[in-house]
Design a protein around this motif. Sequence first.
Motif, PDB file in Angstrom:
ATOM      1  N   GLU A  47      81.140  14.442-116.019  1.00  0.00           N
ATOM      2  CA  GLU A  47      80.881  13.015-115.857  1.00  0.00           C
ATOM      3  C   GLU A  47      82.179  12.229-115.932  1.00  0.00           C
ATOM      4  OE1 GLU A  47      78.166  12.390-119.023  1.00  0.00           O
ATOM      5  OE2 GLU A  47      76.412  12.943-117.859  1.00  0.00           O
TER       6      GLU A  47
ATOM      7  N   ARG B  81      85.217  13.299-115.219  1.00  0.00           N
ATOM      8  CA  ARG B  81      85.985  13.537-113.981  1.00  0.00           C
ATOM      9  C   ARG B  81      85.428  12.707-112.830  1.00  0.00           C
ATOM     10  NH1 ARG B  81      86.677  19.780-114.831  1.00  0.00           N
ATOM     11  NH2 ARG B  81      88.710  19.803-115.782  1.00  0.00           N
ATOM     12  N   GLN B  82      84.100  12.608-112.750  1.00  0.00           N
ATOM     13  CA  GLN B  82      83.495  11.811-111.681  1.00  0.00           C
ATOM     14  C   GLN B  82      83.870  10.336-111.828  1.00  0.00           C
ATOM     15  OE1 GLN B  82      79.382  12.912-112.217  1.00  0.00           O
ATOM     16  NE2 GLN B  82      79.518  14.606-110.761  1.00  0.00           N
ATOM     17  N   ARG B  83      83.858   9.835-113.058  1.00  0.00           N
ATOM     18  CA  ARG B  83      84.249   8.441-113.291  1.00  0.00           C
ATOM     19  C   ARG B  83      85.716   8.236-112.927  1.00  0.00           C
ATOM     20  NH1 ARG B  83      81.796   8.893-118.595  1.00  0.00           N
ATOM     21  NH2 ARG B  83      83.843   8.442-119.451  1.00  0.00           N
TER      22      ARG B  83
ATOM     23  N   GLN C 229      87.520  10.006-110.791  1.00  0.00           N
ATOM     24  CA  GLN C 229      87.670  10.095-109.338  1.00  0.00           C
ATOM     25  C   GLN C 229      87.237   8.796-108.676  1.00  0.00           C
ATOM     26  OE1 GLN C 229      85.782  13.500-107.606  1.00  0.00           O
ATOM     27  NE2 GLN C 229      86.680  13.133-105.615  1.00  0.00           N
ATOM     28  N   LYS C 230      86.112   8.235-109.106  1.00  0.00           N
ATOM     29  CA  LYS C 230      85.639   6.968-108.541  1.00  0.00           C
ATOM     30  C   LYS C 230      86.613   5.849-108.855  1.00  0.00           C
ATOM     31  CE  LYS C 230      81.723   3.785-108.350  1.00  0.00           C
ATOM     32  NZ  LYS C 230      82.524   2.926-107.530  1.00  0.00           N
TER      33      LYS C 230
END
Length: 100
Positions: free
Chosen positions: A78, A80-82, A84-85
């Motif tokens: 989660e 990493r996704q934040r 990346q975004k």
Amino acid sequence: MGESPASYIRMVHHLIEECILFNMSKEECMEALSKHANIEPVITSTVWNELEKENKEFFEAYGGRSMRDEQERGSRVETRQRIQKMLSDATSKLHDAQHH
């Protein structure tokens, strides 16, 4: 690159500040910017070092904290996704601002 060196450095500076908001270490920041924003690690390292020189007290207090308190922030995936975004959004905004 297409933009002036000063605006590129400002973009890297901004992205480093975003990484710091995620309590990333210098190494984690270099890796994230390389992977998600195509910024050479040596550039991130150089800008980070300059920020450290200009803000000694902050970086001494910050101490290169890393993502070891993952339970408080959710899973690493989660996070990493934040990240990346955040990097994608930040680079898009900076790119748009430079071309208007």
